[in-house]
Motif scaffolding. Structure first.
Motif, PDB file in Angstrom:
ATOM      1  N   ALA A  39       0.854  -1.192   0.000  1.00 22.28           N
ATOM      2  CA  ALA A  39       0.000   0.000   0.000  1.00 22.28           C
ATOM      3  C   ALA A  39       0.884   1.235   0.000  1.00 22.28           C
ATOM      4  CB  ALA A  39      -0.921   0.009   1.213  1.00 22.28           C
ATOM      5  N   LEU A  40       0.389   2.294  -0.616  1.00 19.85           N
ATOM      6  CA  LEU A  40       1.084   3.581  -0.628  1.00 19.85           C
ATOM      7  C   LEU A  40       0.202   4.626   0.037  1.00 19.85           C
ATOM      8  CD1 LEU A  40       3.258   5.639  -1.550  1.00 19.85           C
ATOM      9  CD2 LEU A  40       2.012   5.814  -3.732  1.00 19.85           C
ATOM     10  N   ILE A  41       0.754   5.282   1.054  1.00 19.93           N
ATOM     11  CA  ILE A  41       0.068   6.381   1.726  1.00 19.93           C
ATOM     12  C   ILE A  41       0.754   7.681   1.310  1.00 19.93           C
ATOM     13  CG2 ILE A  41      -0.580   7.391   3.942  1.00 19.93           C
ATOM     14  CD1 ILE A  41      -0.344   4.570   5.164  1.00 19.93           C
ATOM     15  N   GLY A  42       0.041   8.525   0.605  1.00 23.39           N
ATOM     16  CA  GLY A  42       0.615   9.752   0.059  1.00 23.39           C
ATOM     17  C   GLY A  42       0.989   9.528  -1.391  1.00 23.39           C
ATOM     18  N   THR A  43       0.066   9.853  -2.313  1.00 21.57           N
ATOM     19  CA  THR A  43       0.261   9.491  -3.718  1.00 21.57           C
ATOM     20  C   THR A  43       0.754  10.662  -4.567  1.00 21.57           C
ATOM     21  OG1 THR A  43      -2.070   9.949  -4.217  1.00 21.57           O
ATOM     22  CG2 THR A  43      -1.501   7.695  -3.575  1.00 21.57           C
ATOM     23  N   GLY A  44       1.466  11.579  -3.956  1.00 22.23           N
ATOM     24  CA  GLY A  44       2.092  12.655  -4.712  1.00 22.23           C
ATOM     25  C   GLY A  44       3.250  12.144  -5.542  1.00 22.23           C
ATOM     26  N   TRP A  45       3.998  13.081  -6.103  1.00 20.45           N
ATOM     27  CA  TRP A  45       5.082  12.736  -7.020  1.00 20.45           C
ATOM     28  C   TRP A  45       6.059  11.723  -6.421  1.00 20.45           C
ATOM     29  CZ3 TRP A  45      10.025  15.457  -6.051  1.00 20.45           C
ATOM     30  CH2 TRP A  45      11.061  14.971  -6.858  1.00 20.45           C
ATOM     31  N   LYS A 102      -8.817  -2.398   6.386  1.00 18.65           N
ATOM     32  CA  LYS A 102      -9.533  -3.205   5.395  1.00 18.65           C
ATOM     33  C   LYS A 102      -8.604  -4.055   4.532  1.00 18.65           C
ATOM     34  CE  LYS A 102     -13.771  -0.490   4.867  1.00 18.65           C
ATOM     35  NZ  LYS A 102     -14.645   0.238   3.896  1.00 18.65           N
ATOM     36  N   GLU A 103      -7.465  -3.502   4.116  1.00 21.55           N
ATOM     37  CA  GLU A 103      -6.612  -4.200   3.157  1.00 21.55           C
ATOM     38  C   GLU A 103      -5.501  -4.999   3.814  1.00 21.55           C
ATOM     39  OE1 GLU A 103      -7.702  -4.303   0.250  1.00 21.55           O
ATOM     40  OE2 GLU A 103      -9.139  -2.655   0.363  1.00 21.55           O
ATOM     41  N   LYS A 104      -5.132  -4.654   5.024  1.00 23.19           N
ATOM     42  CA  LYS A 104      -4.078  -5.365   5.766  1.00 23.19           C
ATOM     43  C   LYS A 104      -2.828  -5.605   4.901  1.00 23.19           C
ATOM     44  CE  LYS A 104      -7.249  -7.613   8.979  1.00 23.19           C
ATOM     45  NZ  LYS A 104      -8.373  -6.704   8.640  1.00 23.19           N
ATOM     46  N   PRO A 105      -2.223  -4.535   4.384  1.00 22.66           N
ATOM     47  CA  PRO A 105      -1.031  -4.698   3.537  1.00 22.66           C
ATOM     48  C   PRO A 105       0.142  -5.227   4.339  1.00 22.66           C
ATOM     49  CG  PRO A 105      -1.353  -2.394   4.084  1.00 22.66           C
ATOM     50  CD  PRO A 105      -2.567  -3.114   4.582  1.00 22.66           C
ATOM     51  N   GLU A 106       0.992  -5.985   3.668  1.00 23.89           N
ATOM     52  CA  GLU A 106       2.210  -6.509   4.302  1.00 23.89           C
ATOM     53  C   GLU A 106       3.345  -5.491   4.250  1.00 23.89           C
ATOM     54  OE1 GLU A 106       2.160 -11.084   2.874  1.00 23.89           O
ATOM     55  OE2 GLU A 106       2.020  -9.572   1.293  1.00 23.89           O
ATOM     56  N   PHE A 107       3.274  -4.598   3.272  1.00 28.15           N
ATOM     57  CA  PHE A 107       4.309  -3.594   3.056  1.00 28.15           C
ATOM     58  C   PHE A 107       3.616  -2.258   2.840  1.00 28.15           C
ATOM     59  CE2 PHE A 107       5.756  -7.675   1.686  1.00 28.15           C
ATOM     60  CZ  PHE A 107       7.105  -7.750   1.989  1.00 28.15           C
ATOM     61  N   VAL A 108       4.111  -1.225   3.516  1.00 26.99           N
ATOM     62  CA  VAL A 108       3.520   0.102   3.380  1.00 26.99           C
ATOM     63  C   VAL A 108       4.610   1.103   3.033  1.00 26.99           C
ATOM     64  CG1 VAL A 108       2.393   2.004   4.601  1.00 26.99           C
ATOM     65  CG2 VAL A 108       1.555  -0.335   4.911  1.00 26.99           C
ATOM     66  N   LEU A 109       4.381   1.849   1.979  1.00 26.93           N
ATOM     67  CA  LEU A 109       5.258   2.960   1.606  1.00 26.93           C
ATOM     68  C   LEU A 109       4.573   4.251   2.052  1.00 26.93           C
ATOM     69  CD1 LEU A 109       6.207   0.610  -0.247  1.00 26.93           C
ATOM     70  CD2 LEU A 109       6.654   2.312  -2.019  1.00 26.93           C
ATOM     71  N   ILE A 110       5.335   5.130   2.697  1.00 24.96           N
ATOM     72  CA  ILE A 110       4.785   6.390   3.194  1.00 24.96           C
ATOM     73  C   ILE A 110       5.485   7.548   2.498  1.00 24.96           C
ATOM     74  CG2 ILE A 110       4.454   7.872   5.217  1.00 24.96           C
ATOM     75  CD1 ILE A 110       4.299   5.309   6.900  1.00 24.96           C
ATOM     76  N   GLY A 111       4.687   8.284   1.708  1.00 24.32           N
ATOM     77  CA  GLY A 111       5.209   9.434   0.981  1.00 24.32           C
ATOM     78  C   GLY A 111       4.445  10.702   1.306  1.00 24.32           C
ATOM     79  N   SER A 112       3.882  10.764   2.499  1.00 25.48           N
ATOM     80  CA  SER A 112       3.116  11.927   2.943  1.00 25.48           C
ATOM     81  C   SER A 112       4.057  13.068   3.323  1.00 25.48           C
ATOM     82  CB  SER A 112       2.274  11.553   4.160  1.00 25.48           C
ATOM     83  OG  SER A 112       3.133  11.202   5.241  1.00 25.48           O
ATOM     84  N   TYR A 132       8.429   1.390   4.389  1.00 28.87           N
ATOM     85  CA  TYR A 132       9.406   2.221   3.701  1.00 28.87           C
ATOM     86  C   TYR A 132       8.968   3.652   3.941  1.00 28.87           C
ATOM     87  CZ  TYR A 132      12.591   3.896   0.043  1.00 28.87           C
ATOM     88  OH  TYR A 132      13.597   4.537  -0.635  1.00 28.87           O
ATOM     89  N   LEU A 133       9.758   4.396   4.723  1.00 25.48           N
ATOM     90  CA  LEU A 133       9.373   5.716   5.196  1.00 25.48           C
ATOM     91  C   LEU A 133      10.288   6.770   4.614  1.00 25.48           C
ATOM     92  CD1 LEU A 133       7.712   7.560   7.114  1.00 25.48           C
ATOM     93  CD2 LEU A 133       9.335   6.943   8.930  1.00 25.48           C
ATOM     94  N   GLN A 134       9.691   7.756   3.974  1.00 18.65           N
ATOM     95  CA  GLN A 134      10.518   8.830   3.431  1.00 18.65           C
ATOM     96  C   GLN A 134      11.165   9.645   4.549  1.00 18.65           C
ATOM     97  OE1 GLN A 134      12.161  10.089   1.073  1.00 18.65           O
ATOM     98  NE2 GLN A 134      11.540   8.539  -0.405  1.00 18.65           N
ATOM     99  N   LYS A 135      12.288  10.224   4.211  1.00 17.90           N
ATOM    100  CA  LYS A 135      12.986  11.100   5.146  1.00 17.90           C
ATOM    101  C   LYS A 135      12.348  12.482   5.105  1.00 17.90           C
ATOM    102  CE  LYS A 135      14.235  13.638   1.979  1.00 17.90           C
ATOM    103  NZ  LYS A 135      13.873  15.078   1.951  1.00 17.90           N
ATOM    104  N   PRO A 136      12.565  13.320   6.113  1.00 16.48           N
ATOM    105  CA  PRO A 136      13.035  12.965   7.459  1.00 16.48           C
ATOM    106  C   PRO A 136      11.965  12.148   8.157  1.00 16.48           C
ATOM    107  CG  PRO A 136      12.222  15.214   7.447  1.00 16.48           C
ATOM    108  CD  PRO A 136      12.163  14.744   6.019  1.00 16.48           C
ATOM    109  N   ILE A 137      12.352  11.310   9.088  1.00 21.95           N
ATOM    110  CA  ILE A 137      11.361  10.379   9.618  1.00 21.95           C
ATOM    111  C   ILE A 137      10.345  11.080  10.513  1.00 21.95           C
ATOM    112  CG2 ILE A 137      13.130   8.597   9.544  1.00 21.95           C
ATOM    113  CD1 ILE A 137      12.859   8.404  12.625  1.00 21.95           C
TER     114      ILE A 137
END
Length: 455
Positions: A39-45, A102-112, A132-137
């Motif tokens: 899953a991806l949270i934050g779907t910007g560039w 609802k989706e219970k993803p195993e991997f989450v990317l955070i680009g917020s 996978y968390l974008q910097k700065p944390i």
């Protein structure tokens, strides 16, 4: 020969040898029995860019996308359907908590944006996902401590988007210049950014559009009067949501120097600066800043200016590590070893591109072609760490040290250049109640600031 170009000398790509030596060319993940559920949270560039790099190196099924901007979210869904093997548009969510439940993803990317990183990361970890968390944390020091505590408590792998550690030409430079002792005794490093990247202006207040949930986007941060879509670059110019150029750009280069020289927490941090030139707009982040990160017999000195010229046009966003025998300069684009001895050859390292292997990169909007190979390698390292139950190269603890050091520099600047010594064991600045109080930012109700001992 006056200068040695390492690629020409080796008659091939040193970066390819680097990838092979790390065991990350064509690797299979032994515990993967089907597509990994992402899953991806934050779907910007940049969120999409991270996701597309992961899709390129792993068998992925995107099970959810989340963004409070419906237009960006729907556009991202269409793009993902064109990139993933299933061809499906993933379920789309406005609220990331609903996605996790609802989706219970195993991997989450955070680009917020940065002000959401801590709560999103901790909730994803609690839900059982690797992150996978974008910097700065984080935007404050205690948020970072809480993310670290959650990663360890729930035994999940957190890779931070400080991908200079996975940049092929910098891996080569570290191995061949730093690790072999070519610089001799190292006692000074400089990190800098002179990009004119500080958004500034005075847009008028306006009504919030119906496709954008501004209240949700703001989350725990202060609610500013709405003056246009904040997530299109504008948010980075306000301290309400991040830590300015220091938190955005220094974190990368400081982290790179720390990795190359095996440095932990600085013993003391001092910083000065402010808005000295660009005073005409709403922006409240510093346009000029200098910071000193002190280590035993070594200072790492940061400087940024969002105005004027770069002292070295070849390295406007970069690090330079100085030893008694020479200097190593590095950036996302190149690296150079300059020896003190004029009879010793200089060594140049070129950026590694993969245009032929990944031709889809060439048509991707706003892609940073120079960074794409590093992000792919970073994703593979994350998956390998999960598969082998080891820490990834940009583990959350290292991301926390680099992030918190930059935050502490901003606190020092705010306090008039006061030297700060952070104690990660007590999570305080001993003997300084005023500075310690700034390790936590106030959260807007009803959001509750995460605490390391309560995650």
């Amino acid at each position: 020969m006056n200068q040695l170009n390492r690629r020409d000398f080796l008659k091939g790509s040193s970066a390819l040898m680097t990838l092979a030596s790390f065991g990350l060319l064509g690797m299979d993940f032994k515990n993967q029995t089907g597509p990994i559920r992402v899953a991806l949270i934050g779907t910007g560039w940049y969120g999409k860019s991270d996701l597309f790099r992961l899709i390129q190196v792993a068998d992925v099924e995107v099970v959810g996308l989340c963004d409070p901007d419906r237009h960006i979210l729907e556009a991202a869904g269409k793009l993902v359907s064109e990139r993933q093997k299933s061809g499906k548009i993933p379920p789309l969510y406005e609220d990331y908590k609903e996605l996790l439940a609802k989706e219970k993803p195993e991997f989450v990317l955070i680009g917020s944006p940065d002000h959401w990183h801590a709560l999103m990361a901790i909730d994803a970890l609690k839900a059982g996902a690797h992150v996978y968390l974008q910097k700065p944390i984080s935007v404050d020091v205690i948020e970072g401590e809480a993310i670290l505590a959650a990663a360890r408590k729930y035994d999940r792998k957190v890779q931070i988007g400080t991908q200079r550690k996975s940049t092929p030409h910098l891996i080569d430079a570290k191995r061949e210049i730093i690790d072999t002792g070519k610089l001799g005794k190292i006692s000074h490093a400089e990190v800098c950014c002179y990009f004119h990247m500080r958004a500034n202006g005075n847009p008028p207040e306006e009504a919030v559009p119906d496709f954008f949930n501004y209240e949700l986007w703001t989350g725990p941060a202060p609610l500013r009067p709405y003056d246009g879509l904040p997530h299109i670059r504008w948010w980075r110019t306000f301290n309400e949501y991040g830590n300015g150029i220091m938190g955005d750009m220094c974190v990368h280069m400081l982290d790179t120097v720390r990795w190359m020289l095996k440095l932990g927490w600085p013993t003391q941090i001092t910083s000065t600066g402010g808005i000295l030139v660009q005073k005409e707009g709403k922006s409240n982040i510093a346009d000029t800043q200098t910071a000193i990160f002190e280590y035993p017999e070594l200072d790492v000195v940061w400087q940024h200016r969002t105005w004027g010229n770069a002292p070295d046009p070849e390295y406007p966003w970069a690090f330079k590590i100085y030893g008694e025998k020479g200097m190593l300069a590095g950036s996302t684009m190149q690296a150079d070893f300059i020896p003190v001895d004029a009879n010793e050859e200089k060594i140049h390292y070129d950026c590694f591109f993969e245009r032929e292997k990944y031709p889809e990169d060439l048509t991707e909007e706003r892609i940073e072609l120079n960074a794409a190979p590093a992000t792919r390698l970073h994703m593979q390292d994350w998956l390998k760490a999960i598969d082998t139950d080891t820490l990834p190269i940009a583990d959350v603890e290292q991301g926390h040290i680099s992030t918190a050091s930059c935050i502490l520099a901003n606190i020092s600047m705010e306090l008039g250049g006061k030297p700060l010594k952070y104690d990660p064991k007590t999570r305080t600045i001993p003997g300084d109640a005023e500075a310690t109080a700034k390790l936590r930012r106030p959260y807007r109700a009803p959001y509750i600031h995460p605490e390391p001992d309560q995650v």
